[in-house]
Design a protein around this motif. Structure first.
Motif, mmCIF file in Angstrom:
data_model
loop_
_atom_site.group_PDB
_atom_site.id
_atom_site.type_symbol
_atom_site.label_atom_id
_atom_site.label_comp_id
_atom_site.label_asym_id
_atom_site.label_seq_id
_atom_site.Cartn_x
_atom_site.Cartn_y
_atom_site.Cartn_z
ATOM 1 N N PHE A 159 60.691 -1.547 -11.076
ATOM 2 C CA PHE A 159 59.888 -1.788 -9.873
ATOM 3 C C PHE A 159 59.867 -0.602 -8.899
ATOM 4 O O PHE A 159 59.179 -0.664 -7.879
ATOM 5 N N GLY A 160 60.608 0.449 -9.197
ATOM 6 C CA GLY A 160 60.599 1.616 -8.325
ATOM 7 C C GLY A 160 61.900 1.763 -7.558
ATOM 8 O O GLY A 160 62.629 0.797 -7.352
ATOM 9 N N PRO A 161 62.202 3.003 -7.131
ATOM 10 C CA PRO A 161 63.491 3.281 -6.490
ATOM 11 C C PRO A 161 63.715 2.526 -5.187
ATOM 12 O O PRO A 161 64.848 2.343 -4.764
ATOM 13 N N GLY A 162 62.650 2.067 -4.540
ATOM 14 C CA GLY A 162 62.812 1.363 -3.273
ATOM 15 C C GLY A 162 63.011 -0.134 -3.423
ATOM 16 O O GLY A 162 63.218 -0.841 -2.420
ATOM 17 N N PHE A 163 63.005 -0.631 -4.669
ATOM 18 C CA PHE A 163 63.089 -2.078 -4.864
ATOM 19 C C PHE A 163 64.535 -2.555 -4.866
ATOM 20 O O PHE A 163 65.432 -1.902 -5.392
ATOM 21 N N SER A 164 64.749 -3.727 -4.263
ATOM 22 C CA SER A 164 66.051 -4.383 -4.299
ATOM 23 C C SER A 164 65.827 -5.864 -4.543
ATOM 24 O O SER A 164 64.962 -6.479 -3.902
ATOM 25 N N ARG A 165 66.552 -6.437 -5.478
ATOM 26 C CA ARG A 165 66.409 -7.866 -5.771
ATOM 27 C C ARG A 165 67.021 -8.680 -4.638
ATOM 28 O O ARG A 165 68.227 -8.631 -4.399
ATOM 29 N N VAL A 233 51.929 -7.806 -9.539
ATOM 30 C CA VAL A 233 52.021 -6.856 -8.428
ATOM 31 C C VAL A 233 51.040 -5.708 -8.638
ATOM 32 O O VAL A 233 50.355 -5.268 -7.705
ATOM 33 N N ALA A 234 50.956 -5.225 -9.878
ATOM 34 C CA ALA A 234 50.021 -4.136 -10.188
ATOM 35 C C ALA A 234 48.572 -4.562 -9.972
ATOM 36 O O ALA A 234 47.703 -3.732 -9.667
#
Length: 305
Positions: A159-165, A233-234
């Motif tokens: 989901f990309g480096p900025g994503f956090s679950r 999301v895409a």
């Protein structure tokens, strides 16, 4: 194919009439679904009401009814009392299963989940070699917590480096909550049908978790939900819309490779997997039918290298 029925509109009334679940608003019927076609009922909406017959008829068919909170995560589930014809014997075996066997089962589950994460990353152009290596490192009971090591790499890579679950967050996290709720209901239905009890897990053992086994056995399938959410999301989905729910509820039709030249829809493969867990409890020998990667024709992954 069994359907996951989601009630998302406020103020609806659910009833049973001549073998159908009927959905009405202000006294006017809005739709009906054959009871035998329902695999799970998920209720999100405020002000939903129902007749007692809904609970009885669905429970007779071993269909779980899942009630969700505002974050689309389940807060309660109505669990049928009767399941498989050998339910008593299987539950006794489940309670008395040896610790070494549960640790071996958990090892296989974790390894299957990590490999599936690798398939999803590879299908989206990511590097998945490390995940196959991590899967092979998983030991009995996963004492090194390889599952968490894989998760730390996986979420950022997908989901990309900025994503956090974050289960309380909106956007992709809310979509993941909903997708996992659907998956949990599907697995719970299979657990009931196999004569097992969802509270008695092989790894999860939180006293407040009434669905510990469901949470254990859904692990290898979670990356399939992740892929569906990534696609949503895409496509511009920012929340849990009606279209997003429809797409996620259709996950039971995703085809999985059985590893023997045949394929099965996810809903069928889950049943086979849970049945194999029940048989392992009874025989004392680990013989799991674990899910493999999505089949080429499933269309789940953007590419199938």
């Amino acid at each position: 194919m069994e359907r996951v029925v989601d009630i998302e509109t406020d103020g609806l009334f659910l009833a049973v009439h001549r073998g159908f679940l009927t959905v009405s608003s202000a006294g006017e019927e809005k739709g009906r679904i054959p009871l035998d076609d329902i695999g799970a009922l998920i209720v999100h909406a405020h002000g939903t009401s129902w007749s007692n017959s809904v609970m009885v008829r669905l429970s007779e068919r071993a269909v779980p009814i899942v009630i969700c909170g505002s974050n689309h995560a389940p807060v309660a589930c109505i669990w049928p009392l009767h399941g498989h014809h050998a339910q008593g014997a299987r539950m006794r075996a489940q309670i008395g299963v040896s610790k070494p066997l549960t640790k071996q089962i958990w090892r296989q589950i974790v390894a299957a989940k990590i490999r599936m994460q690798g398939h999803v990353l590879s299908g989206n152009g990511g590097q998945a070699g490390a995940f196959d290596l991590l899967a092979r490192k998983v030991r009995s009971g996963d004492p090194d917590n390889i599952e968490a090591q894989a998760a730390r790499r996986y979420w950022k890579a997908l989901f990309g480096p900025g994503f956090s679950r974050d289960r309380s967050a909106e956007g992709a996290n809310a979509l993941l909550n909903y997708g996992y709720t659907v998956l949990r209901a599907v697995v719970s239905r299979a657990i009931c049908a196999a004569g097992l009890h969802p509270t008695i897990g092989v790894f999860h053992a939180n006293r407040t978790n009434a669905f510990a086994l469901s949470d254990d056995l859904m692990e290898p399938y979670r990356p399939l939900v992740d892929q569906l959410v990534l696609d949503l999301v895409a496509a511009g989905e920012q929340g849990v819309s009606a279209e997003a729910k429809h797409r996620l509820a259709a996950m039971t039709a995703v085809d999985l490779d059985n590893g023997d030249g045949t394929i099965s829809p996810l809903g069928v493969q889950v049943q086979r997997f849970v049945h194999s867990v029940a048989e392992s409890f009874v025989t004392g020998r680990r013989n799991l039918v674990l899910p493999l990667r999505p089949a080429v024709r499933s269309g789940l992954l953007p590419s199938d290298p």
